[in-house]
Motif scaffolding. Structure first.
Motif, short mmCIF file in Angstrom:
data_model
loop_
_atom_site.label_atom_id
_atom_site.label_comp_id
_atom_site.label_asym_id
_atom_site.label_seq_id
_atom_site.Cartn_x
_atom_site.Cartn_y
_atom_site.Cartn_z
N ALA A 86 -13.71 -44.89 -31.39
CA ALA A 86 -14.25 -44.25 -30.18
C ALA A 86 -14.97 -42.96 -30.55
CB ALA A 86 -13.12 -43.96 -29.19
N ALA A 87 -14.40 -42.16 -31.44
CA ALA A 87 -14.99 -40.88 -31.81
C ALA A 87 -16.38 -41.05 -32.42
CB ALA A 87 -14.07 -40.13 -32.77
N ILE A 88 -16.50 -41.93 -33.42
CA ILE A 88 -17.80 -42.04 -34.09
C ILE A 88 -18.82 -42.78 -33.23
CG2 ILE A 88 -16.69 -41.91 -36.36
CD1 ILE A 88 -17.33 -44.91 -36.72
N THR A 89 -18.35 -43.71 -32.41
CA THR A 89 -19.28 -44.46 -31.56
C THR A 89 -19.84 -43.58 -30.45
OG1 THR A 89 -18.08 -46.52 -32.01
CG2 THR A 89 -19.55 -46.51 -30.12
N ILE A 90 -18.99 -42.81 -29.78
CA ILE A 90 -19.46 -41.92 -28.73
C ILE A 90 -20.35 -40.82 -29.30
CG2 ILE A 90 -18.76 -40.31 -26.91
CD1 ILE A 90 -18.26 -43.37 -26.41
N ALA A 91 -20.00 -40.33 -30.49
CA ALA A 91 -20.86 -39.34 -31.15
C ALA A 91 -22.25 -39.91 -31.39
CB ALA A 91 -20.23 -38.90 -32.47
N ALA A 92 -22.33 -41.16 -31.85
CA ALA A 92 -23.62 -41.79 -32.08
C ALA A 92 -24.39 -41.97 -30.78
CB ALA A 92 -23.42 -43.14 -32.78
N HIS A 93 -23.68 -42.31 -29.70
CA HIS A 93 -24.33 -42.47 -28.39
C HIS A 93 -24.99 -41.16 -27.94
CE1 HIS A 93 -24.87 -43.87 -24.22
NE2 HIS A 93 -24.45 -42.66 -23.88
N GLU A 94 -24.26 -40.06 -28.08
CA GLU A 94 -24.83 -38.77 -27.66
C GLU A 94 -25.98 -38.34 -28.56
OE1 GLU A 94 -24.17 -37.88 -24.83
OE2 GLU A 94 -22.32 -39.01 -24.50
N VAL A 95 -25.88 -38.65 -29.84
CA VAL A 95 -27.01 -38.40 -30.74
C VAL A 95 -28.21 -39.23 -30.30
CG1 VAL A 95 -27.87 -38.70 -33.11
CG2 VAL A 95 -25.61 -37.70 -32.71
N GLY A 96 -27.95 -40.44 -29.80
CA GLY A 96 -29.03 -41.27 -29.28
C GLY A 96 -29.82 -40.55 -28.19
N HIS A 97 -29.14 -39.80 -27.33
CA HIS A 97 -29.84 -39.02 -26.30
C HIS A 97 -30.67 -37.90 -26.92
CE1 HIS A 97 -28.28 -41.07 -22.88
NE2 HIS A 97 -27.02 -40.73 -23.10
N ALA A 98 -30.14 -37.28 -27.98
CA ALA A 98 -30.89 -36.22 -28.65
C ALA A 98 -32.17 -36.79 -29.27
CB ALA A 98 -30.03 -35.56 -29.73
N VAL A 99 -32.08 -37.99 -29.82
CA VAL A 99 -33.25 -38.65 -30.41
C VAL A 99 -34.25 -39.01 -29.30
CG1 VAL A 99 -34.05 -40.66 -31.71
CG2 VAL A 99 -31.94 -39.48 -32.40
N GLN A 100 -33.74 -39.50 -28.16
CA GLN A 100 -34.63 -39.77 -27.02
C GLN A 100 -35.41 -38.51 -26.63
OE1 GLN A 100 -31.79 -41.11 -24.12
NE2 GLN A 100 -32.17 -43.29 -24.52
N HIS A 101 -34.69 -37.40 -26.55
CA HIS A 101 -35.31 -36.13 -26.17
C HIS A 101 -36.38 -35.73 -27.17
CE1 HIS A 101 -34.71 -31.57 -25.24
NE2 HIS A 101 -35.78 -32.05 -24.65
N ALA A 102 -36.04 -35.80 -28.45
CA ALA A 102 -36.98 -35.38 -29.49
C ALA A 102 -38.23 -36.25 -29.55
CB ALA A 102 -36.27 -35.38 -30.85
N SER A 103 -38.06 -37.53 -29.23
CA SER A 103 -39.20 -38.46 -29.30
C SER A 103 -40.00 -38.52 -28.01
CB SER A 103 -38.69 -39.87 -29.66
OG SER A 103 -37.86 -40.38 -28.62
N GLY A 104 -39.56 -37.78 -26.98
CA GLY A 104 -40.27 -37.80 -25.70
C GLY A 104 -40.13 -39.11 -24.95
N TYR A 105 -39.01 -39.78 -25.14
CA TYR A 105 -38.74 -41.06 -24.47
C TYR A 105 -38.83 -40.86 -22.94
CZ TYR A 105 -35.95 -45.18 -23.12
OH TYR A 105 -35.49 -46.35 -22.55
N GLN A 106 -39.79 -41.53 -22.31
CA GLN A 106 -40.14 -41.23 -20.93
C GLN A 106 -39.00 -41.40 -19.92
OE1 GLN A 106 -42.79 -39.76 -19.29
NE2 GLN A 106 -43.20 -39.18 -21.41
N PRO A 107 -38.21 -42.48 -19.99
CA PRO A 107 -37.09 -42.57 -19.03
C PRO A 107 -36.13 -41.39 -19.14
CG PRO A 107 -37.51 -44.72 -19.99
CD PRO A 107 -38.37 -43.74 -20.74
N PHE A 108 -35.94 -40.85 -20.35
CA PHE A 108 -35.08 -39.68 -20.51
C PHE A 108 -35.72 -38.47 -19.85
CE2 PHE A 108 -33.70 -35.85 -22.68
CZ PHE A 108 -32.32 -35.99 -22.70
N VAL A 109 -37.03 -38.30 -20.04
CA VAL A 109 -37.76 -37.18 -19.42
C VAL A 109 -37.67 -37.28 -17.90
CG1 VAL A 109 -40.03 -36.10 -19.14
CG2 VAL A 109 -39.32 -36.96 -21.40
N TRP A 110 -37.87 -38.49 -17.37
CA TRP A 110 -37.80 -38.67 -15.91
C TRP A 110 -36.40 -38.37 -15.40
CZ3 TRP A 110 -40.29 -44.13 -16.61
CH2 TRP A 110 -41.64 -43.97 -16.91
N ARG A 111 -35.39 -38.77 -16.17
CA ARG A 111 -34.02 -38.53 -15.74
C ARG A 111 -33.75 -37.03 -15.62
NH1 ARG A 111 -28.38 -40.06 -18.83
NH2 ARG A 111 -29.02 -38.41 -20.24
#
Length: 228
Positions: A86-111
């Motif tokens: 759970a610890a490493i999987t959830i950590a990876a999920h939240e890093v996924g959001h950081a990567v979305q932010h850095a890449s300008g992923y549009q659904p993340f920006v809209w959210r």
């Protein structure tokens, strides 16, 4: 009798997803020392691998999340220090959001824009609900009370919409970002871990849906107050 059954069905529909998410998280929080890295250490490693050295990894008491304003991945204490699946999987999920932010992923920006809009909407909604009886009483206009109260409740309901439209962003963070990261990291036991990691990532993606369903009860309570 029928109303009692409907109420039970509603409560099950509202709380079942949340209980499922909690059950999955709890199940995979043990054993706590399964992996050579903690959730915080894996998050740092993944972020650095994407060149996101400026993004901090911090413990929090307010639930796992990525804060785009502060540029910080925040993990609950058990996920920050823990070495469970759970610890490493959830950590990876939240890093996924950081990567979305850095890449300008549009659904993340809209959210993020919707979250700000919904926050203001909920503040306006609370104000309207408090003002409705005061102004209606002063002006002796029952219709005005109803209109203001309805406007307030609809504004407060904007949070439900935001939670529901977050789902595509959460699914992307789980399965297009976090899962490949975990597979490339070399920490998963390839013969047994992937199906369980997918279940955890599904739970992480459904967290906001569970919150949206739970908030429906509050929304329903306010609507009932409008009934004559």
């Amino acid at each position: 009798m029928i109303w009692g059954l409907l109420l039970i069905a509603l409560l099950i529909a509202v709380y079942a997803p949340s209980l499922w998410v909690q059950r999955v998280m709890k199940r995979y929080s043990h054993p706590e020392g399964r992996y050579p890295v903690s959730g915080a250490e894996l998050a740092r490693e993944l972020l650095d691998g994407y060149g996101l050295n400026a993004v901090r990894v911090e413990p929090t008491a307010s639930g796992d999340h990525y804060d785009p304003q502060e540029r910080a991945v925040r993990l609950s204490e058990s996920h920050y220090q823990g070495r469970s699946l759970a610890a490493i999987t959830i950590a990876a999920h939240e890093v996924g959001h950081a990567v979305q932010h850095a890449s300008g992923y549009q659904p993340f920006v809209w959210r993020q824009k919707l979250v700000k809009w919904a926050g203001r909407g909920q503040q306006i909604g609370v104000g309207l609900l408090f003002l409705a009886p005061v102004l209606g009483g002063l002006l002796r206009a029952p219709a005005l009370i109803g209109l203001l109260a309805l406007g307030g409740i609809m504004a407060m309901g904007s949070g439900i919409v935001v939670h529901l439209v977050t789902l595509p962003t959460e699914i992307d963070a789980s399965f297009k970002r976090a899962l490949p990261m975990l597979q490339r990291s070399g920490y998963l036991f390839a013969d047994v871990d992937p199906p369980h990691a997918r279940r955890l990532l599904s739970a992480a993606a459904c967290t906001y849906v569970a919150q949206a369903l739970a908030s429906l009860l509050n929304f329903w309570a306010w609507l009932r107050m409008l009934r004559p």
